[in-house]
Write a protein that holds these residues in place. Structure first.
Motif, PDB file in Angstrom:
ATOM      1  N   HIS A 152       0.870  -1.178   0.000  1.00 12.22           N
ATOM      2  CA  HIS A 152       0.000   0.000   0.000  1.00 12.22           C
ATOM      3  C   HIS A 152       0.908   1.229   0.000  1.00 12.22           C
ATOM      4  O   HIS A 152       2.126   1.097   0.082  1.00 12.22           O
ATOM      5  N   CYS A 193      -4.757   5.668   0.203  1.00 11.29           N
ATOM      6  CA  CYS A 193      -3.844   4.668  -0.330  1.00 11.29           C
ATOM      7  C   CYS A 193      -3.486   5.072  -1.756  1.00 11.29           C
ATOM      8  O   CYS A 193      -4.358   5.402  -2.553  1.00 11.29           O
ATOM      9  N   GLU A 195      -1.288   3.182  -3.728  1.00  7.01           N
ATOM     10  CA  GLU A 195      -0.695   2.044  -4.452  1.00  7.01           C
ATOM     11  C   GLU A 195      -1.837   1.087  -4.743  1.00  7.01           C
ATOM     12  O   GLU A 195      -2.437   0.551  -3.798  1.00  7.01           O
ATOM     13  N   CYS A 197      -4.171  -1.588  -4.799  1.00  9.42           N
ATOM     14  CA  CYS A 197      -4.020  -2.731  -3.895  1.00  9.42           C
ATOM     15  C   CYS A 197      -5.234  -3.652  -3.926  1.00  9.42           C
ATOM     16  O   CYS A 197      -5.448  -4.430  -3.010  1.00  9.42           O
ATOM     17  N   HIS A 201      -9.333  -0.320  -3.321  1.00  9.35           N
ATOM     18  CA  HIS A 201      -8.192   0.603  -3.195  1.00  9.35           C
ATOM     19  C   HIS A 201      -8.645   2.061  -3.136  1.00  9.35           C
ATOM     20  O   HIS A 201      -8.171   2.836  -2.309  1.00  9.35           O
ATOM     21  N   MET A 204      -9.843   3.225   0.185  1.00 10.99           N
ATOM     22  CA  MET A 204      -8.972   2.956   1.329  1.00 10.99           C
ATOM     23  C   MET A 204      -8.405   4.296   1.803  1.00 10.99           C
ATOM     24  O   MET A 204      -7.272   4.660   1.483  1.00 10.99           O
TER      25      MET A 204
HETATM   26 CU    CU Z   1      -4.054   0.049  -0.501  1.00 12.08          CU
END
Ligand code: CU
Length: 226
Positions: A152, A193, A195, A197, A201, A204
């Motif tokens: 992340h 977040c 990245e 994921c 995501h 997040m």
């Molecule tokens: Cu993430």
């Protein structure tokens, strides 16, 4: 022009954000004349040297114009080295200047699909619903991801700071808060977040609230387990 560029930035709520915005501004201002020069020369060449109607002859053989090539190489290399040093290297040193200082608040951050957990080890607080920080304080984030999870990235736009959350590794990020603010008034006050994921995501994220120190102490008293 400067004013116009300044206004494109979201709120800068940390010491580090000012350093990063300055670097962004300097690089943008340097890039504008170079981009303009390239586009003008390209446009000129396309119009000036285009094939005239009914002309099927091969173009004239052109050899390298050494003076131009050398000059271009020297100037662009010099400019690259200059920006690597400033704002690049000098800015990085400036951002990392606090890493040996004693932090006012330490927050251990753990990322997992698809939620962030925050623990304030010195204050005995553990929370997932929001991230609360005191203003004018050095905050040290120790960031990781659950051992069985994926990568992340911990990013707070208002602070302009971002670092990967890696299973089995602790990454550190220092932020000196300078402005009071909260997600409900400005979406840049959020942990996001950064990245990719998995499925959730995009959602997040955690609301961030930067508050006066008294308010922070009261919040800690309310949420502390001890
Ligand atoms: Cu993430």
């Amino acid at each position: 022009m400067l004013i116009l560029l300044w206004n494109i930035f979201p709120v800068a709520a940390s010491r580090e954000a000012d350093i990063i915005d300055e670097a962004f501004l300097i690089l943008t201002i340097l890039a504008i004349p170079i981009m303009a020069l390239v586009v003008v020369i390209m446009g000129y060449s396309v119009l000036k040297f285009r094939r005239s109607e009914g002309d099927f002859e091969d173009a004239e053989y052109v050899t390298t114009h050494k003076t131009w090539v050398h000059s271009w190489l020297i100037w662009t290399t010099a400019l690259c080295i200059a920006v690597i040093i400033f704002p690049g290297w000098i800015g990085l040193v400036d951002i990392r200047a606090t890493q040996n200082d004693v932090a006012d608040v330490t927050v251990d951050v753990t990322g997992q699909q698809w939620v962030w957990t925050y623990e304030y080890p010195d204050l005995d607080v553990s929370i997932i619903s929001e991230l609360v920080l005191p203003v004018d304080s050095l905050v040290r984030f120790n960031i990781t991801a659950r051992p069985d999870d994926v990568l992340h990235s911990f990013w707070i736009p208002a602070f302009r700071m971002k670092i990967d959350a890696v299973p089995g590794l602790i990454t550190k990020m220092d932020v000196t808060t300078t402005e009071i603010g909260e997600f409900n008034h400005d979406q840049n006050f959020r942990v996001q977040c950064a990245e990719l994921c998995g499925l959730n995501h995009a959602i997040m994220f955690t609301r961030v609230r930067v508050v006066e120190k008294d308010e922070f102490d009261a919040w800690v008293a309310e949420h502390s387990a001890s």
